[in-house]
Each structure stands twice: as structure tokens, then as C-alpha cells.
Motif scaffolding. Structure first.
Motif, PDB file in Angstrom:
ATOM      1  N   GLY A 349       0.786  -1.226   0.000  1.00 64.49           N
ATOM      2  CA  GLY A 349       0.000   0.000   0.000  1.00 64.49           C
ATOM      3  C   GLY A 349       0.813   1.267   0.000  1.00 64.49           C
ATOM      4  N   GLU A 350       2.098   1.180   0.346  1.00 64.07           N
ATOM      5  CA  GLU A 350       2.920   2.385   0.395  1.00 64.07           C
ATOM      6  C   GLU A 350       3.142   2.980  -0.994  1.00 64.07           C
ATOM      7  OE1 GLU A 350       6.556   1.849   2.457  1.00 64.07           O
ATOM      8  OE2 GLU A 350       5.612   1.238   4.345  1.00 64.07           O
ATOM      9  N   ASN A 351       3.278   2.113  -1.995  1.00 65.16           N
ATOM     10  CA  ASN A 351       3.597   2.592  -3.340  1.00 65.16           C
ATOM     11  C   ASN A 351       2.463   2.345  -4.339  1.00 65.16           C
ATOM     12  OD1 ASN A 351       6.403   3.169  -2.599  1.00 65.16           O
ATOM     13  ND2 ASN A 351       6.614   0.944  -2.477  1.00 65.16           N
ATOM     14  N   SER A 352       1.339   1.799  -3.891  1.00 65.52           N
ATOM     15  CA  SER A 352       0.277   1.370  -4.814  1.00 65.52           C
ATOM     16  C   SER A 352      -1.031   2.065  -4.459  1.00 65.52           C
ATOM     17  CB  SER A 352       0.080  -0.144  -4.723  1.00 65.52           C
ATOM     18  OG  SER A 352       1.303  -0.837  -4.842  1.00 65.52           O
ATOM     19  N   PRO A 353      -1.808   2.482  -5.464  1.00 73.39           N
ATOM     20  CA  PRO A 353      -3.121   3.103  -5.221  1.00 73.39           C
ATOM     21  C   PRO A 353      -4.188   2.051  -4.975  1.00 73.39           C
ATOM     22  CG  PRO A 353      -2.687   3.069  -7.573  1.00 73.39           C
ATOM     23  CD  PRO A 353      -1.456   2.498  -6.913  1.00 73.39           C
ATOM     24  N   LEU A 354      -4.009   1.248  -3.944  1.00 74.33           N
ATOM     25  CA  LEU A 354      -4.886   0.109  -3.695  1.00 74.33           C
ATOM     26  C   LEU A 354      -6.330   0.559  -3.492  1.00 74.33           C
ATOM     27  CD1 LEU A 354      -2.662  -2.039  -1.339  1.00 74.33           C
ATOM     28  CD2 LEU A 354      -3.365  -2.598  -3.663  1.00 74.33           C
ATOM     29  N   ASN A 355      -7.239  -0.138  -4.188  1.00 70.32           N
ATOM     30  CA  ASN A 355      -8.670   0.109  -4.054  1.00 70.32           C
ATOM     31  C   ASN A 355      -9.378  -1.073  -3.417  1.00 70.32           C
ATOM     32  OD1 ASN A 355     -11.524  -0.370  -5.603  1.00 70.32           O
ATOM     33  ND2 ASN A 355     -11.215   1.799  -5.147  1.00 70.32           N
ATOM     34  N   LEU A 356      -8.907  -2.299  -3.713  1.00 70.93           N
ATOM     35  CA  LEU A 356      -9.536  -3.510  -3.191  1.00 70.93           C
ATOM     36  C   LEU A 356      -8.463  -4.519  -2.829  1.00 70.93           C
ATOM     37  CD1 LEU A 356     -12.635  -5.353  -4.592  1.00 70.93           C
ATOM     38  CD2 LEU A 356     -10.647  -6.637  -3.905  1.00 70.93           C
ATOM     39  N   ILE A 357      -8.553  -5.035  -1.622  1.00 74.53           N
ATOM     40  CA  ILE A 357      -7.670  -6.109  -1.167  1.00 74.53           C
ATOM     41  C   ILE A 357      -8.558  -7.227  -0.631  1.00 74.53           C
ATOM     42  CG2 ILE A 357      -5.852  -6.799   0.429  1.00 74.53           C
ATOM     43  CD1 ILE A 357      -4.980  -3.898   0.559  1.00 74.53           C
ATOM     44  N   ASP A 358      -8.388  -8.417  -1.177  1.00 71.20           N
ATOM     45  CA  ASP A 358      -9.136  -9.565  -0.676  1.00 71.20           C
ATOM     46  C   ASP A 358      -8.190 -10.761  -0.583  1.00 71.20           C
ATOM     47  OD1 ASP A 358     -10.879 -11.521   0.061  1.00 71.20           O
ATOM     48  OD2 ASP A 358     -12.412 -11.034  -1.415  1.00 71.20           O
ATOM     49  N   VAL A 359      -7.786 -11.079   0.638  1.00 73.29           N
ATOM     50  CA  VAL A 359      -6.906 -12.226   0.887  1.00 73.29           C
ATOM     51  C   VAL A 359      -7.604 -13.217   1.808  1.00 73.29           C
ATOM     52  CG1 VAL A 359      -4.785 -10.933   0.488  1.00 73.29           C
ATOM     53  CG2 VAL A 359      -5.804 -10.970   2.781  1.00 73.29           C
ATOM     54  N   SER A 360      -8.914 -13.228   1.804  1.00 71.25           N
ATOM     55  CA  SER A 360      -9.703 -14.073   2.696  1.00 71.25           C
ATOM     56  C   SER A 360      -9.473 -15.550   2.425  1.00 71.25           C
ATOM     57  CB  SER A 360     -11.192 -13.756   2.534  1.00 71.25           C
ATOM     58  OG  SER A 360     -11.445 -12.400   2.812  1.00 71.25           O
ATOM     59  N   LYS A 375      -2.313   5.775   0.025  1.00 71.76           N
ATOM     60  CA  LYS A 375      -2.663   6.573  -1.155  1.00 71.76           C
ATOM     61  C   LYS A 375      -4.085   7.117  -1.072  1.00 71.76           C
ATOM     62  CE  LYS A 375       1.274   5.885  -3.225  1.00 71.76           C
ATOM     63  NZ  LYS A 375       2.224   6.984  -3.412  1.00 71.76           N
ATOM     64  N   GLY A 376      -4.818   6.768  -0.005  1.00 67.26           N
ATOM     65  CA  GLY A 376      -6.138   7.338   0.219  1.00 67.26           C
ATOM     66  C   GLY A 376      -7.209   6.882  -0.747  1.00 67.26           C
ATOM     67  N   GLN A 377      -7.075   5.669  -1.327  1.00 66.89           N
ATOM     68  CA  GLN A 377      -8.071   5.192  -2.293  1.00 66.89           C
ATOM     69  C   GLN A 377      -8.692   3.855  -1.899  1.00 66.89           C
ATOM     70  OE1 GLN A 377      -6.827   5.413  -6.423  1.00 66.89           O
ATOM     71  NE2 GLN A 377      -5.305   6.985  -5.939  1.00 66.89           N
ATOM     72  N   LEU A 378      -8.317   3.288  -0.777  1.00 66.77           N
ATOM     73  CA  LEU A 378      -8.786   1.951  -0.399  1.00 66.77           C
ATOM     74  C   LEU A 378     -10.276   1.984  -0.048  1.00 66.77           C
ATOM     75  CD1 LEU A 378      -7.831  -0.954   0.055  1.00 66.77           C
ATOM     76  CD2 LEU A 378      -7.419  -0.354   2.451  1.00 66.77           C
ATOM     77  N   GLU A 379     -11.053   1.102  -0.699  1.00 61.71           N
ATOM     78  CA  GLU A 379     -12.489   1.025  -0.455  1.00 61.71           C
ATOM     79  C   GLU A 379     -12.906  -0.298   0.193  1.00 61.71           C
ATOM     80  OE1 GLU A 379     -14.751   1.837  -3.949  1.00 61.71           O
ATOM     81  OE2 GLU A 379     -13.802   3.779  -4.312  1.00 61.71           O
ATOM     82  N   GLU A 380     -12.279  -1.398  -0.184  1.00 67.79           N
ATOM     83  CA  GLU A 380     -12.688  -2.700   0.330  1.00 67.79           C
ATOM     84  C   GLU A 380     -11.476  -3.442   0.880  1.00 67.79           C
ATOM     85  OE1 GLU A 380     -15.568  -4.899  -2.027  1.00 67.79           O
ATOM     86  OE2 GLU A 380     -15.617  -3.241  -3.457  1.00 67.79           O
ATOM     87  N   LEU A 381     -11.570  -3.854   2.130  1.00 68.54           N
ATOM     88  CA  LEU A 381     -10.487  -4.560   2.802  1.00 68.54           C
ATOM     89  C   LEU A 381     -11.076  -5.830   3.422  1.00 68.54           C
ATOM     90  CD1 LEU A 381      -7.575  -4.727   3.733  1.00 68.54           C
ATOM     91  CD2 LEU A 381      -8.141  -3.236   5.659  1.00 68.54           C
TER      92      LEU A 381
END
Length: 994
Positions: A349-360, A375-381
Motif C-alpha cells: 500500500g505504500e507505493n500502490s493506489p490500492l482500491n480492493l484487497i481480498d486475501v480471505s 494513497k487514500g483510495q482503499l475502499e474494500e479490505l
């Protein structure tokens, strides 16, 4: 004088301008086309040239027509071949209209055509071989029609073709590998055709100019050829939704220009190539999900400039490479449902504009990285079902873009950061089954969009703050098995949309607040095992949607409110309180005994409840019993005489049936005879009467129950079609039809035990289904018994039954009357398809269709093409099943006066367009399943597509329903002698699984 001059003036006036020859050709085309929207109104026959007409373009120097573009004009009729007489015509587009019939074979007369687009029309028949004779053709698009047969072999001889699109037709020959000889091709689009099972040949590697290869859902089998690595200019590779096997070839890493690779929904195995990824400097999307890949994620792969990495639902192992955190474009990371271990990369997340992360649903551990939202774009964790430890990072409380947070089933501990409770855009917060502690922060008042608040099975304590009542969008508040204390906040009654309130197993106390009558949507309230006191609010009896009520294990006192009798409850538990007085009449039954045990002062006419009072009442009426004994004896004697008289007449009437003339045809090993069935044909055993006859419930000597349908005789003027029994009543092919259906063996098809017949009477013996039909149950006041997990199971069961008829019966069987009333439910709500009265065997004619003399089926379920062509195939059943899915999701009937002139399909589409999907979902269902209901709704809409080609096969429908369930586990059980609430652990709700 004026009359004399007028003819002279007319004679001397110059002649009117006349339309040129090309304009006349266009006028002829206009006359041959249907134009309901008057799109061709500017085509004026009084013009001298057509160059200013709508859709017509001319060469500036010669004035010749070079382009005709009538796309999206709603014109119809046969293909206007006369346009080929326009000698300079190089561009012709009729896309997205209603052009019908077949494409003429002499289309090759359009010698100068370079661009031909006839996509999204109603064209049928085979593709003409003469298309390959157009020497200048560069672009050919025939997608979205009903072309059938094989792709002509002549298509391998195009001289200048760069783009060919055959998408979404009915082409059923071999995959056209010979297109690999058209060396000029830049785009090859052949997706969504029912080709014969075919391999993707090595010839594909000859297309060295190819930029796009789109071959999704083409029935491809075998391995991916190594020759694909020769396509150095390829930017988009899509081989998804096929049956490809083997491993991903390492030569794919040589596609140096590729931006997108989609290989999902195949049967690929093995490991991802471990090297060569460094050559693919342009790759942005890699989707190899839903295969059987194993091994580890190559470190070299994660160093690419990926924007989306989808490797979910495989068998990948090992750790996630740290280098993935260096991807500067990565916005989507889906790795759920694998066997990954270790920590998440600390710099993720430090260098990436992450919007969705799913490692379930992996085996990941360690702490959650602190900079996932830098990056202030994460919507789904989404991280459920892992072994993450430590505290929730404080930095997430500042991530105001978050909408979904799912940390359930981990080992997280410590306090939740204060700001996390109040994220303004968050609509789902799931922290269940962890070791989190502390209080709910008052900042939760800012979470104005929060709909699902799930924090059960933790160590949260303190009071539930009044600010929870400010969450106007809250639908589910589940906080059971914590350590909350104090009173329930009075503001809880302000949650107008609240459907589920579960706070059992806490330390809450005090009286319940006033105002429960305002919770009109409340479906489930569980406050068991707390310390609540005072009286149970009478206004709870006004909550018409309430299905579950559990106040057991508290200190409630006073009487049971009479208003609770107005509720249609599936579960009621008021045991182990301090309630007293008389039970309301509805509850004074043995059935409700367990609902009131442990209340010493509560009395009623139930043995074991207030036993001392029952004994006193018994002694009070002893003298009455003695005084009427003599009278009862006299009545008994008279009754015996009357019964004997009736019984004698009954036996004489039954003997009137000549049993010697009955014949029995069995389809399974039977433990009864036809005479045992005949003995049960008593009016007291009638459970239904229909147009075809009466249905009896017969309880046999071995204790087993069966359903017996006695068909009306022909003298009763029945037999007008509609179900198997009516057809048997007048069909000379009775034995052959029943013998065929008697061989059907499937767990989701109602079993036909046997049939009995005489000359004038016929009986059909089926297995007995205690819960009746889905339609009767779903659309009755008992519809509350069908919660969403049960409805999902019913849809999957019925789909598997229809899939067996379509794909596993040889030849296939088309039901032709799929509807909710023909789906029966056993004692466990398992679904079975019934009523094969109008079912037809589909002969192997090559087209998979069969003409019918009349329309069979039920209003609201009939596929549109069946209604006007009388040609039936499996796609007709799929449409009807799609309507059943919409019934299950919406809770509405297929036709209803409230729809106006629409049916359910059109109502759903219109309502979704105007109001959104939430307005079509059944409000009686628990909204925690909303995501899954939406996915099943999409499957229903896909099944009810107006074009048969766009409807999936039943085998595909089964797979899609299974994919919706994914790792979901429906858990229901018994606890302390009463039903426990449903828990639905949704593993496929992580991201968007198509």
C-alpha cells in the motif's frame, strides 16, 4: 386570357431536378426496410442527390456514395442487397437493428466493401462462404445474431482482413483454427459460441500481427499451445470460461506487449511460470482465478506494473512475495481461497493506489500492514478466515474511503481505533470471532451509511452508546457473545430499517425502551441470556414482519402479552424468566411448551407447566365425569351401531371396484401392493383436487407415506394437456411415456414409484413431499419459513434437477412447464422438480429444437421465442427457471395486477433501472445476504435474456450458483433444545466473482 397563358408558362418552365441512379438504389433499399421510427425520413425522392441524407456519405470529388451508416436506427427487414450496386460503397453498418432472415450468398457483389458491420440483429442461417470473396474487406462484425452451423472454411482465405468478430452466435461446428492462415488479422473475436469441443491449434501462432484474441466460452479443451508466445503484438488475451487443462505455458511470458491476460474458470493445473515475467513490461491485468493452480506466486510476477492481480480460488501455497508492494499501478489484489501462508508484505500500500484487497480464506498470519491506505483510495479490505494477530492499525481509522471492512474469524486483539467506528462511507463492518476489546466509540454516530454492524464473539464491554441509534441506514446489529452491560439505549427504536437485533449472551440489564412499534422491518430479535427485567412490551405484537423472538434467560415479569398471538413466528422462546398468569389461548398447547418452561408462575393447560394448578383443575371436574358416564355409555352404544351401518355400506362400495382388473407397472422395488393403495382412496385422505384429478395421501402399513393421484376419467372431459396425469388419461402412448419417465433417477426429481390402471381409472403413485410446492409456500403467509439460505438451496437443487434432464438424459428432456408450483419441497426443504405432463424428448435433429402444435407452460414463465415460434429447446426451460429465481429473490409472483401490463421479468428490469437493485429484493429476507442475493438475481436476469443465445446452459447455471455459494457454509443447529439462528459465512462475498 390567364387560362390561355398558363399552359404556355408551364411548357416554357425548366424541368424539375431528378434523383440520380445511386439515390434510386437507396430509395429501393428504404422501401424494402421497416422504419418504425422514421429514421429515413430525410431520404427524399425529390432530391437530386442522396449525399445529404441521414447516414449517407459521398466522395467530395466524384459525388459517389462511399458510406452508409444506419446503425442504431431500429430499421428491420431482410438485408438490403441492392446497396451492393453502389459501386464505390466501402463502408456499410447496419448494427443494432432488427435485420432478419439469412444473409444472401451473393453479398460478394459488394466488391469494394472494406468495412461491414451487421452485429446485434436477428440474422439466422449459415454464414455465406462468399464473404471471403470480398477482396478489400478489412473489418467484419457479425456478432450478436443467430448464425448457426460451421464457420466456412473459405474464411481462411481472406486477403486483407484485420478484424473479425463472430461473438455470441449459435456457431456449433469445430473451432475455426484455419483463421490462423489470415496473416493480416489484428483482432480475432469468437467468444460465446457453442463450438464442438476443440483444441486451440498451433496455427494461432501464425497471426504475428494479432493484437486481440477473445475466445471466452468457446468450448475449448486441451492445453494452451506454446505457439501463443509468438504473438509479440498481442495486447489482450482472453481464454476464460473454457475447459482448458494442463499448466500455463511459460511461452506466455514472451508476450512483451500484452496488457491483459484472462484465463479464469478453466481447469488449469500446475504452477505459474517461475521466470520470464520480466519481459512483460506492459502487463496490467492477470486473471487466472478459479482454476486448480498450485505452487507459489513467483516473485518475478509481482515485479510487473500490474494494475489487477486475480489468482483467487486456486491451490496456491507459500508466502506472498514482498516485491508485490513495489507495484506502482496495483489497485486490485484478489488472492482469496488459496493456501497462502506467512505475513502480508509490510510495505503493501505504500507505493500502490490500492482500491480492493481480498486475501480471505487463506492461512495468513502476523499483523495487518499499517500503510494499506497510504494513497487514500482503499475502499474494500477483506481478510476473513485467516490467523492475523495484533491490533487493527490506527492508520485505517483515517482511511475515509473505506466502504467494506471484513476482519472476521482471525485472532485480532486490543481496542478498535476510535475513528474506525465512524468512517462516513462504510456500509459493512465485520469483526466477528476475534479477541477485540474495549467499548464502542461514540464516534460511530458519523458512520451514516453503516448497514451491517457485525461484532459478535469478541470481548467488547461497557454500555452500548446512544449514538448507535443515529445510524439511520442500519439493517443488522449483531453483537452477541460479548460483555456489554447497562441498559439498551432508548435510541435503538429510532432505527427504522433495522431487520436483525442480536445481543444474546451479554450482561445487559434494565427494562426495554418504549417505542418498539416503530421498528416495522424487524425480523429477528434475540436478547437471550442477559439480565433484562420489567414487562415484555405489548407493542412487540404489532411487528408484522417478526419471525424470531428469543427473550429466554432474563428476568422479565408480568404476563405474556396477548398481542404476541398476532405474530407469525418461526421461533418463540420466553423460557427461564419470571413470567406469571395465564397463557394466551394460542400458546396454551403442547407445541409451545418448551417456549415457556422455567417460569414458575406461568399457568396453562399444558402438562408439566404449572402442574399443581392442573391437578386442582382435574379434581374439580371429577364429579362432572362421573355424572355423565351413563349418558356417555348410551351414546357409545348408539355410535357403534351407526358406525357399523356406515362401515358395512363403505365396504360394499369398495368391493364394487373389480380388483382383478387392476394392472401395476412399477419403476422401483416396492414394499406395497396395488390393493394397499386402493384401500387408502378415502375422501378423508384427500389433500388436493385439480383439473386432472384428486390427490390422496396414503399411509402404508410400513409407515411410509406416498402421494396417489387418481386421474379423472375421459367422461369427466379432462385431458386438455398440462401435466403428465392428464396426458395419460387420453394418450394412447401411455405405457411408453410412463416407462420413459419411470427411468429417471435423480435426487432432485420427484420419484414416480408406480402406476396402476384399469380400463376407466388410472393412478399414479409418487413419493410424498411434506412441504408441498415452492409456489404455494413462497406466496403464502408461511413464506417466512423460507429464509435466504433455504431459498438459495432450493434454487441450486432445482437447477441440478433440470441440468440432469438437459445434459445427462439421452436423449435430453425439456420440461416445458418449469414454475414454482412444479418444484416440490421435502421435509428438509430439499427441492425436487415435478409434473412432467408436457415434457418432451429432444431428438437429435442437429438443431436441438422441436416444433409443438400448441403452447405449453404457465403464464409469466413462457420464454418469448417459444410463444411466437412454437419451437422448444432447453433454452425455454432456462428462461422459466430464471423466472423462478426472480421469485425467490423478490418474493413476488410471476404475474400480478400491480405490474400493469408487465410480468415479473419486466418489472424487475424496470424497477432496477428506475430505483436500484435494493427495491427488488424481498424485504422479508435478512439483508446480511444482500450481496449474495444480488449475484443470484444477476443469474436470474441472465437466464431470462430475450435472446436464447445469451442464456447459459443449465449446467452453467448450476456452476454459477455454486460459485455464488463458494466457501459459504450454511450452519443451523440445536442449542439447549431450541433452534439457534442461522450463521452464513460468506467466502465469495469478498469481491466480484462473475
Amino acid at each position: 386570357m390567364l387560362l390561355i397563358l398558363l399552359p404556355i408558362l408551364l411548357f416554357l418552365s425548366p424541368p424539375a431536378l431528378s434523383l440520380n441512379q445511386e439515390g434510386l438504389y437507396l430509395q429501393s433499399a428504404k422501401q424494402a426496410l421497416d422504419d418504425p421510427d422514421r429514421a429515413l425520413s430525410s431520404w427524399d425522392p425529390l432530391s437530386d442527390t442522396p449525399c445529404g441524407w441521414t447516414g449517407v456519405s459521398c466522395d467530395r470529388s466524384t459525388g459517389s456514395v462511399i458510406s452508409v451508416d444506419l446503425s442504431n436506427t431500429n430499421v428491420g427487414g431482410p438485408f438490403p442487397l441492392i446497396l451492393c450496386r453502389l459501386q464505390s460503397l466501402s463502408f456499410l453498418s447496419l448494427a443494432n437493428n432488427t435485420i432478419n432472415a439469412s444473409l444472401p450468398s451473393d453479398i460478394s457483389t459488394c466488391r469494394n466493401l472494406r468495412y461491414l458491420d451487421i452485429s446485434q440483429n436477428l440474422l439466422v442461417g449459415e454464414l455465406p462462404e462468399s464473404l471471403a470473396e470480398l477482396p478489400e474487406l478489412v473489418h467484419l462484425d457479425v456478432s450478436g445474431n443467430n448464425f448457426s452451423g460451421e464457420v466456412p472454411a473459405s474464411f481462411g482465405s481472406f486477403q486483407n482482413l484485420e478484424v473479425i468478430s463472430l461473438v455470441a452466435n449459435l456457431l456449433d461446428g469445430p473451432f475455426p483454427s484455419f483463421l490462423g492462415n489470415v496473416s493480416t488479422l489484428k483482432q480475432l473475436n469468437v467468444s460465446y459460441n457453442p463450438f464442438m469441443p476443440s483444441r486451440l491449434g498451433d496455427e494461432i501462432g501464425n497471426l504475428t500481427s494479432l493484437e486481440v484474441l477473445w475466445a471466452a466460452q468457446c468450448n475449448l479443451v486441451g492445453e494452451i499451445p506454446d505457439s501463443l508466445g509468438r504473438l509479440k503484438k498481442l495486447t489482450d488475451l482472453d481464454l476464460s470460461m473454457n475447459s482448458l487443462t494442463g499448466s500455463i505455458p511459460s511461452t506466455l511470458t514472451e508476450l512483451t506487449s500484452v496488457i491483459q491476460i484472462e484465463l479464469y474458470s478453466n481447469s488449469l493445473t500446475g504452477e505459474l511460470p517461475s521466470s520470464g515475467w520480466s519481459k512483460m513490461t506492459a502487463l496490467r491485468l492477470l486473471d487466472a482465478s478459479m482454476n486448480e493452480l498450485n505452487g507459489t506466486i513467483p516473485d518475478e510476477l509481482t515485479r510487473l506494473p500490474l494494475a489487477s492481480l486475480n489468482l483467487y480460488e486456486n491451490s496456491l501455497e507459500g508466502e506472498i512475495p514482498e516485491s508485490i508492494a513495489d507495484s506502482p499501478n496495483l489497485y486490485e489484489l484478489k488472492l482469496f481461497s488459496n493456501r497462502l501462508t506467512g505475513d502480508l508484505p509490510r510495505k503493501l500500500g505504500e507505493n500502490s493506489p490500492l482500491n480492493l484487497i481480498d486475501v480471505s480464506s487463506n492461512q495468513l498470519s502476523g499483523e495487518i500492514p499499517p500503510n494499506l491506505c497510504s494513497k487514500g483510495q482503499l475502499e474494500e479490505l477483506l481478510m476473513i478466515h485467516n490467523s492475523f494477530t495484533g491490533q487493527i492499525p490506527e492508520s485505517l481509522s483515517e482511511c475515509r474511503t473505506l466502504t467494506r471492512i471484513r476482519f472476521g474469524n482471525n485472532q485480532l486483539s486490543g481496542n478498535v481505533p476510535s475513528g474506525l467506528w465512524g468512517l462516513p462511507h462504510m456500509y459493512l463492518l465485520e469483526l466477528v470471532h476475534n479477541s477485540l476489546s474495549g467499548e464502542i466509540s461514540k464516534s460511530i454516530a458519523s458512520a451514516s451509511n453503516l448497514s451491517q454492524f457485525l461484532i459478535s464473539n469478541n470481548r467488547f464491554s461497557g454500555q452500548i452508546p446512544e449514538e448507535v441509534g443515529f445510524l439511520g441506514a442500519l439493517v443488522s446489529f449483531v453483537a452477541n457473545d460479548n460483555q456489554f452491560s447497562g441498559q439498551l439505549p432508548s435510541s435503538i427504536v429510532d432505527l427504522k430499517l433495522l431487520g436483525r437485533l442480536d445481543l444474546h449472551n451479554n450482561q445487559l440489564s434494565g427494562e426495554l425502551p418504549d417505542g418498539f412499534k416503530s421498528l416495522k422491518k424487524l425480523n429477528d430479535i434475540n436478547l437471550a441470556n442477559n439480565q433484562f427485567s420489567g414487562q415484555i412490551p405489548a407493542e412487540i405484537g404489532s411487528l408484522s414482519t417478526l419471525n424470531y423472538l428469543d427473550f429466554s434467560g432474563n428476568r422479565f415479569s408480568g404476563q405474556v402479552p396477548d398481542g404476541l398471538q398476532n405474530l407469525k413466528l418461526n421461533q418463540l422462546n420466553l423460557s427461564n424468566n419470571n413470567l406469571s398468569g395465564e397463557l394466551p389461548p394460542l400458546f396454551a398447547k403442547e407445541t409451545y411448551k418448551n417456549s415457556f418452561l422455567g417460569n414458575p408462575g406461568l399457568c396453562g393447560d399444558i402438562p408439566g407447566l404449572c402442574q399443581n394448578r392442573a391437578e386442582v383443575k382435574k379434581q374439580k371436574y371429577v364429579w362432572v365425569l362421573r355424572s355423565i358416564f351413563v349418558l356417555a355409555a348410551i351414546v357409545f352404544v348408539l355410535g357403534v351401531l351407526w358406525f357399523y351401518y356406515k362401515y358395512k355400506n363403505f365396504k360394499l362400495a369398495k368391493r364394487a371396484i373389480d380388483r382383478s382388473k387392476w394392472t401395476l407397472m412399477s419403476f422401483h422395488k416396492l414394499g406395497f401392493s396395488e390393493y394397499e393403495i386402493l384401500d387408502c382412496l378415502d375422501e378423508d385422505n384427500v389433500i388436493g383436487t385439480g383439473a386432472s384429478g384428486k390427490v390422496y395421501k396414503a399411509v402404508l402399513s410400513n409407515g411410509e407415506a406416498v402421494a396417489v393421484k387418481k386421474l379423472w376419467s375421459s367422461s369427466n372431459k379432462l385431458g386438455h394437456g398440462g401435466d403428465l396425469e392428464k396426458g395419460i388419461a387420453q394418450d394412447d402412448g401411455f405405457e411408453a411415456e410412463v416407462e420413459t419417465l419411470g427411468k429417471i433417477r435423480h435426487k432432485n426429481i420427484v420419484r414416480l414409484w408406480c402406476c396402476c390402471k384399469t380400463r376407466d381409472c388410472k393412478l399414479l403413485v409418487y413419493e410424498y413431499m411434506p412441504n408441498g410446492s415452492l409456489g404455494d409456500l413462497l406466496h403464502s403467509p408461511k413464506g417466512g419459513l423460507l429464509d435466504w439460505p433455504t431459498r438459495y438451496k432450493i434454487a441450486l437443487d432445482a437447477a441440478e434437477g433440470l441440468s440432469y434432464l438437459h445434459h445427462d438424459c439421452v436423449p435430453p428432456i425439456v420440461h416445458r412447464d418449469v414454475k414454482s408450483n412444479n418444484i416440490l419441497l421435502d421435509g428438509e426443504f430439499g427441492a425436487k422438480v415435478a409434473d412432467f405432463g408436457v415434457a418432451k424428448v429432444v431428438e437429435a435433429t442437429g438443431k436441438g429444437t422441436k416444433s409443438m402444435s400448441v403452447i405449453a407452460g404457465s403464464c409469466g414463465y413462457i420464454a418469448p421465442e417459444y410463444a411466437y415460434t412454437l419451437r422448444v429447446n432447453e433454452k425455454s426451460d432456462i428462461y422459466s427457471f430464471g423466472v423462478v429465481i426472480l421469485e425467490l429473490v423478490t418474493g413476488k409472483r410471476p404475474v400480478d395486477p400491480d405490474y400493469g401490463e408487465k410480468d415479473l421479468v419486466k418489472w424487475v428490469c424496470t424497477t432496477m433501472d428506475q430505483k436500484g437493485v435494493d427495491h427488488v429484493l424481498d424485504p422479508k429476507l435478512d439483508s446480511c445476504f444482500k450481496e449474495e442475493m444480488r449475484k443470484v438475481l444477476n443469474i436470474g436476469l441472465l437466464c431470462t435474456s430475450p435472446l436464447p443465445i445469451n442464456r447459459p446452459s443449465m449446467r452453467r447455471v448450476v456452476k454459477m450458483l455454486q460459485e455464488v455459494g463458494g466457501e459459504n457454509q450454511l450452519k443451523s443447529g440445536k442449542k439447549d433444545g431450541k433452534l439457534t439462528p442461522y450463521y452464513y459465512e460468506d467466502a465469495s462475498d469478498h469481491g466480484s466473482v462473475a
